[in-house]
Design a protein around this motif. Structure first.
Motif, mmCIF file in Angstrom:
data_model
loop_
_atom_site.group_PDB
_atom_site.id
_atom_site.type_symbol
_atom_site.label_atom_id
_atom_site.label_comp_id
_atom_site.label_asym_id
_atom_site.label_seq_id
_atom_site.Cartn_x
_atom_site.Cartn_y
_atom_site.Cartn_z
ATOM 1 N N UNK A 1 33.635 93.558 27.813
ATOM 2 C CA UNK A 1 32.607 92.572 28.195
ATOM 3 C C UNK A 1 33.292 91.186 28.914
ATOM 4 N N UNK A 2 34.577 91.028 28.146
ATOM 5 C CA UNK A 2 35.287 89.693 28.711
ATOM 6 C C UNK A 2 35.588 90.219 30.091
ATOM 7 N N UNK A 3 35.995 91.249 30.461
ATOM 8 C CA UNK A 3 36.622 91.417 31.792
ATOM 9 C C UNK A 3 35.293 91.365 32.739
ATOM 10 N N UNK A 4 34.184 91.991 32.332
ATOM 11 C CA UNK A 4 33.157 92.158 33.290
ATOM 12 C C UNK A 4 32.612 90.504 33.565
ATOM 13 N N UNK A 5 32.619 89.704 32.742
ATOM 14 C CA UNK A 5 32.107 88.318 32.818
ATOM 15 C C UNK A 5 33.152 87.666 33.774
ATOM 16 N N UNK A 6 34.359 87.796 33.629
ATOM 17 C CA UNK A 6 35.368 87.089 34.335
ATOM 18 C C UNK A 6 35.450 87.688 35.681
ATOM 19 N N UNK A 7 35.205 89.055 35.978
ATOM 20 C CA UNK A 7 35.013 89.560 37.477
ATOM 21 C C UNK A 7 33.980 88.937 38.081
ATOM 22 N N UNK A 8 32.766 88.839 37.458
ATOM 23 C CA UNK A 8 31.709 88.378 37.966
ATOM 24 C C UNK A 8 31.876 86.765 38.391
ATOM 25 N N UNK A 9 32.538 86.024 37.596
ATOM 26 C CA UNK A 9 32.976 84.594 37.831
ATOM 27 C C UNK A 9 33.743 84.781 39.224
ATOM 28 N N UNK A 10 35.004 85.708 39.232
ATOM 29 C CA UNK A 10 35.743 85.757 40.543
ATOM 30 C C UNK A 10 34.853 86.091 41.715
ATOM 31 N N UNK A 11 33.887 86.812 41.583
ATOM 32 C CA UNK A 11 33.181 87.251 42.828
ATOM 33 C C UNK A 11 32.240 86.227 43.102
ATOM 34 N N UNK A 12 31.824 85.582 42.103
ATOM 35 C CA UNK A 12 30.757 84.490 42.534
ATOM 36 C C UNK A 12 31.540 83.184 43.437
ATOM 37 N N UNK A 13 33.050 83.034 42.786
ATOM 38 C CA UNK A 13 33.873 81.926 43.478
ATOM 39 C C UNK A 13 33.943 82.288 44.643
ATOM 40 N N UNK A 14 34.180 83.576 45.132
ATOM 41 C CA UNK A 14 34.388 83.942 46.406
ATOM 42 C C UNK A 14 33.146 83.908 47.360
ATOM 43 N N UNK A 15 32.009 84.229 46.641
ATOM 44 C CA UNK A 15 30.624 84.136 47.196
ATOM 45 C C UNK A 15 30.228 82.769 47.962
ATOM 46 N N UNK A 16 30.717 81.858 47.016
ATOM 47 C CA UNK A 16 30.456 80.395 47.438
ATOM 48 C C UNK A 16 31.311 79.696 48.217
ATOM 49 N N UNK A 17 32.559 80.478 48.777
ATOM 50 C CA UNK A 17 33.432 79.857 49.477
ATOM 51 C C UNK A 17 34.591 79.302 48.945
ATOM 52 N N UNK A 18 34.859 79.990 47.864
ATOM 53 C CA UNK A 18 36.136 79.485 47.286
ATOM 54 C C UNK A 18 37.418 80.270 47.940
ATOM 55 N N UNK A 19 38.412 79.442 47.919
ATOM 56 C CA UNK A 19 39.908 79.814 48.514
ATOM 57 C C UNK A 19 40.777 79.835 47.679
ATOM 58 N N UNK A 20 42.119 80.091 48.052
ATOM 59 C CA UNK A 20 43.405 79.781 47.353
ATOM 60 C C UNK A 20 43.902 78.512 47.464
ATOM 61 N N UNK A 21 43.365 77.964 48.240
ATOM 62 C CA UNK A 21 44.027 76.583 48.475
ATOM 63 C C UNK A 21 43.483 75.332 47.239
ATOM 64 N N UNK A 22 44.293 74.841 46.656
ATOM 65 C CA UNK A 22 44.176 74.056 45.439
ATOM 66 C C UNK A 22 43.491 72.816 46.203
ATOM 67 N N UNK A 23 43.864 72.197 47.220
ATOM 68 C CA UNK A 23 43.248 71.065 47.567
ATOM 69 C C UNK A 23 41.803 71.122 48.301
ATOM 70 N N UNK A 24 41.241 72.362 48.291
ATOM 71 C CA UNK A 24 39.773 72.559 48.597
ATOM 72 C C UNK A 24 39.003 73.106 47.515
#
Length: 527
Positions: free
Chosen positions: A168-191
């Motif tokens: 359950x923990x893993x699935x919630x965090x996976x969903x969080x990461x996918x949502x982060x990507x979906x809303x335009x998140x990048x690996x750049x800290x300044x962004x």
């Protein structure tokens, strides 16, 4: 040998649950790396903050779960004069009240904690890590409740459910990461925006809360009335504290090692903290699926045998646990050593990840492969002392191992730097765990009279020969294919060749544990 199928049968459900849990855990790691980028300052800040509540939880309580709570709950269940449900409720209440105070203190002290653990961070990384850390600190309470509920379930013979809960923990965090990507998140800290920071912070802690909720529901279904008691007295708190005191000392030593190694890694270059952390996570996967499954299943049995002073049965359970764990982990260790860089390239070289960081993670993982079998054996043998109600001896052994890791790691900083330092740190851990395994075996033999040493040495010698031959076979296939074949093809072909060679060598060398394991798996498949 006759008891081996029974031990395998007991562990199959737990192994399946742990395997799914760890597979989803890998998916979680891959999703986070794809979203935040392996080798980035953003992932380093997130990783440093996310391991902090785990570290504090382990320091405050984690070590006491295996050494104190499970044996104590087993003995309480056997005592008909004690209300087992009331005892467990008061124990859970004590955990909740104590860890709630810890959460408040650590939230306030977050800047100090971040400065202590990762001095190599830039100011922007430091500030972001502080924000993440404050959001992640409630996980300490969630972890404590989860561990106590799991101990209650284990004492009642419910082993598999606690191992499903992390899914359950893993699935919630996976969903969080996918949502982060979906809303335009990048690996750049300044962004990174405030909304993205809030998503990562809340989503990660919600995952741990989901794990706790699963265990609470499972406890209710197992007949445990979940209720906090205003007065948690009546559970021999002083006795628990005395038993856990030595364990806390050993955990404190381990956390000193963690802090020192994290500090060293943070100064090895950008992204080094996440590289080292992910290599360690991969190293822990086979240990968790195989060794932790065996430990979880055998500890209550050993505790009952210890209560009955049945030392021969303890020796028999220990010998079976070590041999069955060894026959499964030896080929896995060979695979990590030979295929580490290809494995991490296949897993992590996606999205915002750096190809060089993915390859370096595999090199660190290969060094950790040397530690896999001695680490598992060392951990299994320590559990015998816990079953006997002795927390002092394993604590002293653990402190010695921690001191060995520190001494060798600090020495390594004089001869290695940058990426080479990360590989050296993993190698230092392998040396220390081998030392711990040897010392624990000698001390344990003096304590219980015998540990079936001749049988263990003969069996593990044959396993190591089979594993070495299998590793050479896998390396030959990987070399023949060459880098142009791609990591996935190399891993598939080399792993298949290595597995076939190991199976053939095991039969030629008459490794009875391999025969018992494969026979049990065939019975499972037929059913």
């Amino acid at each position: 040998m006759a008891d081996q199928p029974r031990l395998i049968h007991t562990g199959r459900a737990m192994a399946a649950a742990t395997l799914v849990s760890r597979i989803t855990g890998f998916a979680r790691t891959v999703a986070l790396i794809a979203a935040l980028g392996l080798g980035t300052r953003l992932l380093d800040a997130y990783t440093a903050a996310n391991v902090t509540p785990n570290t504090i939880y382990e320091l405050v309580m984690g070590g006491a779960v295996a050494s104190v709570l499970v044996p104590l709950l087993v003995r309480t269940a056997a005592d008909k004069s004690v209300d087992g449900d009331l005892f467990a409720q008061r124990l859970l209440s004590l955990v909740v009240y104590g860890l709630a105070v810890v959460v408040i203190v650590t939230i306030v002290a977050a800047p100090l904690i971040v400065g202590l653990t990762v001095p190599g961070f830039s100011p922007a990384q430091h500030d972001l890590a502080v924000v993440f850390t404050r959001f992640f600190m409630p996980q300490i309470l969630f972890y404590g409740m989860s561990a106590t509920l799991a101990a209650i379930l284990n004492a009642r013979g419910r082993f598999a459910v606690p191992m499903w809960a992390p899914v359950a923990n893993n699935l919630v965090v996976i969903a969080t990461a996918l949502i982060f990507l979906a809303i335009g998140g990048s690996g750049r800290l300044v962004e990174l925006t405030r909304a993205q920071t809030l998503l990562l912070s809340v989503g990660t802690s919600t995952g741990v809360a989901a794990q706790m909720i699963v265990l609470a529901v499972a406890g209710r279904r197992a007949g445990f009335p979940l209720r906090l008691r205003a007065d948690p007295r009546g559970i021999a708190v002083r006795r628990i504290a005395a038993m856990a005191g030595w364990t806390v000392a050993s955990v404190a030593a381990a956390q000193v090692v963690f802090v020192v190694l994290t500090r060293l890694a943070s100064q090895a270059g950008p992204g080094a903290v996440s590289v080292y952390s992910n290599a360690y996570t991969l190293f822990q996967l086979p240990y968790a699926v195989i060794a932790v499954t065996v430990i979880t299943g055998v500890l209550p049995r050993m505790s009952r045998s210890a209560a009955a002073r049945d030392l021969p049965q303890i020796t028999a359970d220990l010998s079976q646990s070590l041999r069955l764990t060894g026959v499964a982990l030896v080929p896995v260790a060979a695979a990590l050593i030979v295929l580490g860089p290809d494995l991490t390239t296949m897993l992590f070289d996606h999205g915002n990840a750096s190809a060089g960081a993915a390859h370096l993670t595999g090199a660190v993982l290969a060094a950790y492969g040397l530690a896999l079998v001695p680490f598992a054996g060392y951990q299994i043998m320590l559990r015998v002392y816990f079953a006997l109600g002795d927390s002092r001896t394993p604590a002293l052994i653990s402190v010695t191992v921690s001191a060995a890791i520190l001494a060798t790691s600090l020495t390594a900083t004089r001869v290695a730097s940058g990426p080479d330092l990360l590989i050296a740190l993993a190698g230092c851990s392998a040396v220390a765990y081998a030392l711990g395994c040897a010392v624990t075996a000698q001390l344990l033999r003096r304590r219980i009279g015998r540990i079936d040493g001749h049988h263990l040495i003969a069996s593990h010698s044959r396993m190591l020969v089979a594993g070495a031959v299998a590793g050479l076979g896998a390396a030959a296939v990987a070399h023949a294919l060459g880098p142009s074949a791609g990591s996935a093809v190399i891993i598939g072909a080399a792993a298949a060749a290595g597995a076939g060679v190991y199976a053939l060598a095991a039969r030629l060398l008459r490794i009875s544990e391999f025969t018992a394991m494969t026979a049990a798996l065939r019975v499972r498949g037929a059913s």
